[in-house]
Motif scaffolding. Structure first.
Motif: not given
Ligand code: 2BA
Length: 107
Positions: A8-13, A62-71, A84-96
């Protein structure tokens, strides 16, 4: 018995572990790093009876939120994108992962 490995994301742990503890699960939290984004995440080790696995997954979801992260260029050695370019990836709420436990011992 089953072993759940939940990334899970460090923010949700903290919210995830609190919810699991409140519902009677034993949890060990490891500080880990995703290879693609090279960002910190948490891997939770949860040992529980088979009939408790689905409830654990529900609590994590219920606690691990899906979010978009920028590479950010240069942030990961594994990502090849133009400078000089960035890309966005969709990070899942949890990988189990759910594994069978051959033996469980507490001494
Ligand atoms: P990261 O490796 O940093 O990956 C973050 C996100 O980047 C992934 O989100 C996915 O959207 C994308 N991504 C990762 N590898 C990719 C690739 N080879 N090609 C294209 N896109 C890619 P999630 O799939 O939600 O994964 C979140 C974190 O869970 C990952 O962080 C990694 O630490 C772990 N993870 C995910 N799948 C895994 C697996 N099959 N085995 C081990 N760890 C896994």
């Amino acid at each position: 018995m089953k072993l759940i490995l939940a990334i899970v994301s460090g923010e949700d742990s903290n919210a995830v572990t609190r919810s699991l503890n409140e519902n009677g699960y034993f949890v060990t939290k490891l500080s880990t790093t995703g290879s693609f984004l090279a960002k910190g995440n948490s891997t939770l080790i949860i040992g529980c009876e088979e009939d408790k696995v689905d409830k654990a997954i529900e609590l994590i979801g219920a606690e691990a939120k899906t979010r978009t992260e920028t590479i950010v260029p240069g942030a990961s050695f594994d990502v090849v994108i133009p400078s000089f370019t960035t890309a966005e990836v969709r990070v899942g709420g949890a990988t189990i992962f759910v594994l069978d436990v051959e033996k469980f011992i507490k001494l």
